[in-house]
Structure formats: structure tokens, C-alpha cells
Design a protein around this motif. Structure first.
Motif, PDB file in Angstrom:
ATOM      1  N   UNK A  83       0.825  -1.208   0.000  1.00 45.56           N
ATOM      2  CA  UNK A  83       0.000   0.000   0.000  1.00 45.56           C
ATOM      3  C   UNK A  83       0.859   1.257   0.000  1.00 45.56           C
ATOM      4  N   UNK A  84       1.985   1.180   0.692  1.00 47.70           N
ATOM      5  CA  UNK A  84       2.864   2.341   0.772  1.00 47.70           C
ATOM      6  C   UNK A  84       3.726   2.558  -0.457  1.00 47.70           C
ATOM      7  N   UNK A  85       3.645   1.641  -1.419  1.00 43.98           N
ATOM      8  CA  UNK A  85       4.418   1.797  -2.644  1.00 43.98           C
ATOM      9  C   UNK A  85       5.904   1.585  -2.470  1.00 43.98           C
ATOM     10  N   UNK A  86       6.291   0.823  -1.454  1.00 48.48           N
ATOM     11  CA  UNK A  86       7.706   0.564  -1.203  1.00 48.48           C
ATOM     12  C   UNK A  86       8.284  -0.494  -2.143  1.00 48.48           C
ATOM     13  N   UNK A  87       7.405  -1.290  -2.737  1.00 47.02           N
ATOM     14  CA  UNK A  87       7.821  -2.478  -3.478  1.00 47.02           C
ATOM     15  C   UNK A  87       7.339  -2.390  -4.920  1.00 47.02           C
ATOM     16  N   UNK A  88       8.226  -2.702  -5.860  1.00 42.60           N
ATOM     17  CA  UNK A  88       7.829  -2.742  -7.272  1.00 42.60           C
ATOM     18  C   UNK A  88       7.576  -4.149  -7.761  1.00 42.60           C
ATOM     19  N   UNK A  89       8.252  -5.129  -7.146  1.00 41.06           N
ATOM     20  CA  UNK A  89       8.108  -6.530  -7.544  1.00 41.06           C
ATOM     21  C   UNK A  89       7.978  -7.381  -6.294  1.00 41.06           C
ATOM     22  N   UNK A  90       7.127  -8.405  -6.375  1.00 45.60           N
ATOM     23  CA  UNK A  90       6.875  -9.270  -5.219  1.00 45.60           C
ATOM     24  C   UNK A  90       6.931 -10.725  -5.655  1.00 45.60           C
ATOM     25  N   UNK A  91       7.632 -11.530  -4.847  1.00 44.07           N
ATOM     26  CA  UNK A  91       7.639 -12.979  -5.026  1.00 44.07           C
ATOM     27  C   UNK A  91       7.126 -13.571  -3.724  1.00 44.07           C
ATOM     28  N   UNK A  92       6.077 -14.384  -3.810  1.00 43.72           N
ATOM     29  CA  UNK A  92       5.451 -14.893  -2.598  1.00 43.72           C
ATOM     30  C   UNK A  92       4.841 -16.262  -2.852  1.00 43.72           C
ATOM     31  N   UNK A  93       4.180 -16.794  -1.823  1.00 40.94           N
ATOM     32  CA  UNK A  93       3.552 -18.103  -1.952  1.00 40.94           C
ATOM     33  C   UNK A  93       2.039 -17.952  -2.067  1.00 40.94           C
TER      34      UNK A  93
END
Length: 329
Positions: free
Chosen positions: A306-316
Motif C-alpha cells: 500500500x505504501x508503494x515501497x515495493x515494485x516486484x513481489x515474489x510470494x507463496x
């Protein structure tokens, strides 16, 4: 998955009229040229002596008649549909949802391997790679991504955890993979007080390595929830400090950057005792890749998204499912 193409008229449920034999033959030829040979509609029109508009109609007819069936096969171990939903829900540039592994070590290994694949796509010869210490980031390096010759920068001080590698070790491993220069420093992540931390940051070797952080163009982080067992920083400090951090509204941290539920940076006193990248410098990194596993971290990961800290995410899959539901997507 077989794609179903509706009729020309909105709401028309009548089956399409069958193609005449000559049309079917021509539709099959057009489809072969377009889908298999990669020819454009203009090229097909020129080769067959028909208009490009008729080429488009024949392609549509070929799909409707079942001459062409489009099947999308998901990559093994990846949930492509959920990845796309999560990416759209939070405006991410890239998102990979791993659909395998049923315990924490295996999940970390699979998410780390997927992170390594993503890093290969992201890091170019002009980049500078920044790495912290984190178990999932360590798993990413164990997958041995093939990266160009780029410098690698340590983003945080070390914590002494039995059986675990330090950020110095991880940066050197990564630099060994890239063949680039390793910018490391020897300093603890958390000190006893703010004065000691400030003195440590002023030491020449530490200051020189931390100055390289401003050059980092791709950083990999692991997001921790501010609760027992889900953040190494949380588990390393005493109960009074944990409470003081919670009182600021912090729900999670990455590299010692704390955020509240809406993704706003908060500044507990603990931050002043740490040797790590600060919120302003993390925000300035052009591409931040987050690795996260486990649905119990959903509130923390959602806050960073929500805070826009991340451009790409890898998760389960379990964490991704909770995040998509929370976004109403």
C-alpha cells in the motif's frame, strides 16, 4: 484452457454457421501462417490474394469453428492467474506467486528460486545490486542466478544467529556470482544505544560501504511482521523495545524500515540504534524486490504494498490469496 469466442452479435447464443469446405481450408491456412509461422495479417493477405480484413475474419472463424484452439499452460510451480490478480490489485510491476511447498523451509527455497529467476530478468550490466541478510534472500542466492557483472552492496549490519550466514557472506556470494565488486562492512545491525550506532556509522569502512547504497538500483528485501517468530529484529530486542515499536503503529519491517498498516514510515527509537539503510534511501531505490512467505505476514506485506515501497513481489499461494482478498480483487 480452451478459449471460447462469442458470436458477432451481443447476446447471440446461436451456434455459428459451419464453414464451407473451401473456407475451412483457407481458414486453416491463414491460421497456420498467423499462429505458427508468425506472419502478419498484411503478409498473409499479400501471399493469399485476399484482403487483410478477410484474413481477420478467417482467423476469428477458425477459432469459432474449433480449427484453432488456444491453450494456456501455467509454468510448473507458479500460479499465473493469482500472480496477475495480485499484480493488478496493488499496482505492482512484476509479481510471481509460487504454488508449491508445504512447510517453511521448502517455501523459502521455492520463493528464493523464483526470486532468482526474477532477478535475472531485472538486473542489467548498468545496475548496482543491494542485498540484506534474510533467510529467503539466502535461498535466492543458493539458486545461483546468472547475473551480469555488477557491483553488490551490503544494505544492513549483521546479526549473530547460529547456523545462519551474515550479510557480508551473502554479498560476497552474490559478488562471486556476478564477478563484480563487493561493498561490505563489519558492523552489528543493532547497538545498545543511538550514540554507539552513530559512532559505528561514522567509522571509515562502514561509512564508505554505506555511501555505495546511493548507487543501488535494484534491492532485494524480505518483509517481516512485527510479531514473535516473524521478524529477526523483533526476536532480537527485549519486550520493552517491542512494545515501544508497536506503540508507533508499526506492523512490519524490512531492513529495519518500519511501516504502519497504511504503509507510512514510522520512526521508533530502535531505528536510531541500527546500522542499516534508512526509509528515505530505501524509498529512493528504483526497483525493490520483496520476498515474503506465509499468510501470517499478510498485514505487514500489505502495508509495504500500500505504501508503494515495493515494485516486484515474489510470494507463496497462501499469502497471495489473503492479499488479494484484502484488496477485494
Amino acid at each position: 484452457m480452451v478459449e471460447t469466442v462469442p458470436g458477432d452479435a451481443a447476446g447471440d447464443a446461436r451456434p455459428p454457421e459451419p464453414l464451407r469446405a473451401s473456407e475451412a481450408v483457407l481458414a486453416a491456412e491463414v491460421a497456420r501462417r498467423y499462429y505458427l509461422a508468425g506472419e502478419s495479417k498484411v503478409e498473409i493477405a499479400g501471399a493469399t490474394g485476399i484482403s487483410r480484413f478477410k484474413v481477420a475474419r478467417l482467423l476469428e472463424a477458425a477459432r469459432t469453428a474449433g480449427i484453432v484452439r488456444i491453450e494456456i499452460v501455467e509454468p510448473e510451480g507458479v500460479d499465473g492467474e493469482l500472480s496477475a490478480r495480485l499484480r493488478r490489485a496493488y499496482g505492482l510491476r512484476r509479481c510471481v506467486v509460487v504454488d508449491r511447498g508445504d512447510d517453511a523451509p521448502r517455501l523459502r527455497a521455492h520463493v528464493g528460486a523464483a526470486g532468482a529467476d526474477l532477478l535475472v530478468d531485472l538486473v542489467g550490466p548498468d545496475d548496482v545490486l543491494g542485498l540484506p541478510w534474510a533467510r529467503t534472500v539466502s535461498a535466492m542466492l543458493e539458486a545461483r542466478p546468472t547475473l551480469p557483472r555488477v557491483p553488490v552492496v551490503q544494505l544492513s549490519g549483521s546479526m549473530v544467529i547460529p547456523g545462519e550466514t551474515s550479510p557480508v557472506d551473502m554479498v560476497r556470494v552474490a559478488a562471486g556470482l556476478t564477478g563484480g565488486e563487493a561493498h561490505v562492512f563489519y558492523a552489528p545491525l543493532i547497538l545498545d544505544d543511538a550514540e554507539s550506532a552513530a559512532a559505528m556509522r561514522r567509522q571509515a569502512a562502514v561509512a564508505a560501504a554505506m555511501a555505495e547504497v546511493d548507487r543501488v538500483s535494484v534491492a532485494v528485501v524480505s518483509i517481516g511482521a512485527w510479531r514473535a517468530g516473524h521478524s529477526t529484529i523483533h526476536d532480537a530486542v527485549d519486550p520493552a523495545v517491542r512494545t515501544a515499536v508497536s506503540d508507533t503503529g508499526a506492523v512490519g519491517e524490512a531492513l529495519g524500515v518500519f511501516v504502519d498498516a497504511e504503509g507510512r514510515a514510522v520512526h521508533p527509537e530502535l531505528v536510531d540504534r541500527m546500522v542499516t539503510i534508512d526509509a528515505e534511501r530505501l524509498r529512493a531505490v528504483p526497483e525493490v524486490v520483496a520476498l515474503a512467505t506465509g499468510s501470517t505476514k499478510a498485514a505487514a506485506v500489505r502495508a509495504f504494498l500500500l505504501g508503494g515501497w515495493v515494485g516486484s513481489l515474489v510470494t507463496d499461494r497462501s499469502l497471495a490469496t489473503v492479499l488479494v482478498r484484502a484488496a477485494g480483487a
